[in-house]
Design a protein around this motif. Structure first.
Motif: not given
Lengths: 569, 194
Positions: B139-147, B167-174, B177-183
């Motif tokens: 998703p665009a939001e996830t890519r934006a976060l990874l970029i 920061e806790r929320t950002i860590r969770t979102r990251l 994102a890692v899980d999605q990319l891994t899958q």
């Protein structure tokens, strides 16, 4: 393989810098001996190449414009012009208020300067005590205050597009900002101290007179969007409309810079523009697209006189205000008054009432007539009553109103009143003697409120119990008949809904023969979601029906709703 | 200017912003634009996949910054706010257009389709494209976060400021994102793509 899959998220987290120390150790121990994980780590690196930024060329030399700056600067400049054009008026100090520096009352959205709101401590609108503000989405940086100070004027958002378009089309003057200099108006003019026409009897003791004061600055300013000079009468479209408070028959000066080039009168008000008839143009001038349009603010007058002849004073005032007035010869008397900054019409009304049983009647916007008060009651006029609560089309309301008028036909003047509903403007046009018009207008408001309540009650009164099947109520048999059991509704019956118009022994409902209502039909009467009774039609008129009460859990009231539940199909 | 500004550069940004809005100094705003143009353009290019669209959104981003610079709290760093605007506009632009087939990484697409490369290069290029496709499919939001994290090297604190979360929320979102990319990558490998 399972352990490798468990490590996969760690391999993705690694380039993102999200690993904890123990996770890093785990990977360091596992990766050298696992070809599959090494391959997966390479896949992760390749995937994240897509998230890595391309090689930057740096910020570029400081002396040169960075790429794209010229286009951005042009857009910023255009936005700045917009912010200069879109101005409001501070409710507190009544000065010009740029959008960028405006705050709005959180309760009533009245615009203020931030420091005005802070200085006043709350919203300065009478009756509003809100202390919080909201800020608008600004269109750009506000321009610095003009050297001449703030000028009290408003150019509303509707003009922006046209103003910019006009500016863009003007060769040599790209984006020229609208002129702000106030139109030069004539200075205060004292009326001739002794303006009596020759031959008229001189006032015995007269002093003072009527003084025209400098008009207040106009608060409504727009632009000419289109001109159709070839039409008869010639027309112009201006950029101010109902949103801006423009009303029919208002007049606007058309100006170019500080020069007046003509005057127009509003003939048709649209939401954000108004069609105007061109009344006059200055000699050798023509109204053009892009010219400014400024509301003509009526002059204010100071009247200071002692023991002045009333006919003379009225003539002076009417002449100064450019009004034609017809006075009855029996209007006699002397007036002393000292009023400041009064609208001429208001002053005339006050003068006329001072000397006896007379009223000022406005025959048109220019022609006035003074008549004895007794004659006014018999004068047939037309009044426009805009509907504020009923939903268009208001045909039901019209029927209800006609029924109510028939019921009250014996009251003075009501039988001769005529009623029309105009769907386009959602107004009633009522014609008749003034007392009758007042009664009808009050009736309209009452019926409107009843209908409004009827619409709102089901949604707004959840506390009421849900609709219950009609219960037998031996205590409320009407007409001596035993209360019939509420029959199950026949699905073949037409869907007919009505409103109870009046309850005077019998019940008048708002539907009739033209709604396919027949004798013997029964209507269940509800109030909100509660069943309050049942009626049976005993007499049918064209657009109403008289019913007898079969049962009533509660006294039926005008405004209750009815639904056909049984009877002949 | 680096994508990730130092403390001094962040202070300079705020000083430029203050001059731009209080003194209405166009030179100060131009300097801000000059300093941040490249990182924002790079971010938008990666997010949108189309250089021209990225240029358009870049201009819109700085226009918004100019319009709303009065609202920025000068105690807060400028860059997270700038990237918040750029990201929102970029995501809006992505949503606004219907892309029949998302480009898989700008020039990389062109490189992969070049027929005169030796087969091994072509295979490597295809492999890279396939891996990037996994990122592009997020998703665009996830890519934006990874970029922002990987490409711009933004710290968790800066990411939190840019996304207006803690920061806790950002860590969770990251982590999500890692899980999605891994899958996505595991699914590719299972399908024999990579």
């Amino acid at each position: 393989m399972t352990s490798c899959e468990a490590l996969a998220p760690l391999l993705v987290s690694r380039p993102l810098g999200l690993l904890e120390a123990d996770q890093r150790d785990l990977l360091a121990a596992h990766l050298p001996g696992c070809a599959a994980c090494q391959g997966f780590a390479q896949a992760v690196d390749r995937a994240l190449e897509g998230a890595a930024l391309p090689l930057s060329s740096g910020a570029g030399p400081a002396g040169e414009d960075p790429p794209g700056w010229a286009a951005l600067a042009a857009r910023i400049e255009a936005q700045r012009r917009v912010s200069e054009l879109v101005t409001l008026e501070c409710v507190y100090c009544h000065d010009r208020l740029l959008r960028g520096e405006s705050v709005f009352c959180a309760a009533c959205l009245a615009p203020h300067h931030a420091d005005c709101f802070q200085g006043h401590g709350a919203c300065s609108v009478p009756g509003c005590t809100e202390t919080q503000v909201v800020r608008p989405a600004t269109l750009g940086r506000p321009a610095a205050a003009s050297p001449g100070g703030r000028v009290r004027w408003t150019v509303l958002a509707a003009v922006v597009g046209s103003a910019l378009a006009v500016a863009a089309l003007s060769p040599g003057e790209p984006g020229e900002v609208a002129p702000r200099a106030p139109i030069v108006m004539p200075p205060p003019t004292p009326v001739d101290a002794d303006p009596q026409p020759a031959g008229s009897p001189p006032a015995a003791v007269a002093s003072g007179g009527v003084f025209r004061l400098a008009p207040p600055a106009s608060w409504l300013e727009g632009r000419v969007l289109a001109v159709r000079a070839e039409l008869d009468p010639p027309l112009a479209l201006i950029s101010l409309g109902a949103d801006d408070g423009v009303e029919l028959r208002q007049r606007f000066w058309i100006h170019r810079g500080d020069q007046v080039v003509g005057q127009v009168q509003v003939e048709k008000v649209l939401r954000d523009s108004a069609g105007c008839r061109i009344l006059s143009t200055a000699e050798g001038q023509a109204i053009e697209i892009g010219d400014g349009a400024r509301l003509v603010v009526p002059d204010r007058y100071r009247i200071d006189c002692q023991n002045q002849d009333v006919q003379l004073l009225i003539r002076q005032l009417a002449e100064q205000a450019g009004l034609d007035i017809v006075l009855p010869p029996e209007l006699q008397g002397r007036v002393s008054m000292n009023v400041e900054e009064v609208h001429p019409l208001r002053a005339l009304h006050a003068i006329v009432r001072t000397v006896g049983e007379y009223e000022l009647v406005e025959e048109s916007d220019r022609l006035l007539r003074v008549v004895p008060r007794g004659a006014i009651a018999q004068q047939v006029t037309t009044r426009i009553v805009p509907l504020t609560r009923a939903r268009p089309p208001a045909e039901d309301l019209r029927r209800l109103l006609e029924i109510a008028l028939r019921q009250r036909a014996d009251e003075e003047g009501l039988s001769s009143a005529r009623l029309e509903y105009d769907l386009a403007t959602h107004c009633f046009l009522i014609t008749g003697p003034n007392p009758a018009l007042r009664v009808i207008e009050r009736l309209i408001r009452e019926l409107e409120a009843q209908q409004d309540r009827a619409h709102q009650e089901p949604a707004q009164d959840p506390a009421l119990p849900p609709i219950q099947p009609p219960a037998q109520d031996p205590a409320a048999p009407a007409q001596g008949a035993a209360p019939p059991a509420a029959p199950a509704r026949d699905p073949a019956l037409p869907e007919i809904w009505c409103v109870v118009v009046s309850v005077q022994g019998q019940v008048l409902i708002s539907v009739g023969a033209d709604d396919k209502v027949e004798r013997g039909q029964r209507f269940e009467i509800t109030r909100g979601q509660q069943v309050v009774g049942e009626v049976e039609v005993v007499e049918v008129e064209r657009d109403s029906a008289v019913c007898r009460v079969l049962r009533a859990q509660q006294p039926l009231q005008p405004g209750d709703q009815g639904h056909l539940t049984a009877g002949p199909r | 200017m680096e994508a990730h500004p130092t403390g001094l550069e962040a202070q300079q940004d705020l000083e430029l912003l203050r001059r731009a809005r209080e003194a209405d100094d166009p030179q100060a705003f131009k300097e801000l634009y000059r300093r941040h143009r490249e990182p924002v353009l790079g971010f938008l290019s990666r997010l949108l996949g189309e250089p021209q669209a990225a240029e358009d959104v870049l201009q819109e981003t700085f226009l918004r910054v100019h319009q709303h610079m009065d609202r920025h709290d000068l105690r807060q760093p400028f860059q997270p706010w700038l990237f918040r605007i750029a990201r929102n506009l970029g995501i809006n632009a992505l949503r606004a257009k219907v892309k029949p087939g998302r480009a898989t990484g700008g020039e990389a697409t062109g490189a992969a389709s070049t027929s005169d490369r030796v087969p091994r290069d072509a295979a490597r290029s295809e492999s890279r494209d396939a891996a990037r496709a996994a990122l592009e499919a997020l998703p665009a939001e996830t890519r934006a976060l990874l970029i922002q994290r990987h490409g711009l090297g933004m710290k968790l604190e800066e990411l939190a400021a840019s996304w207006e979360v803690n920061e806790r929320t950002i860590r969770t979102r990251l982590q999500a994102a890692v899980d999605q990319l891994t899958q996505a990558l595991l699914a590719q490998r299972a399908g024999g793509v990579a």
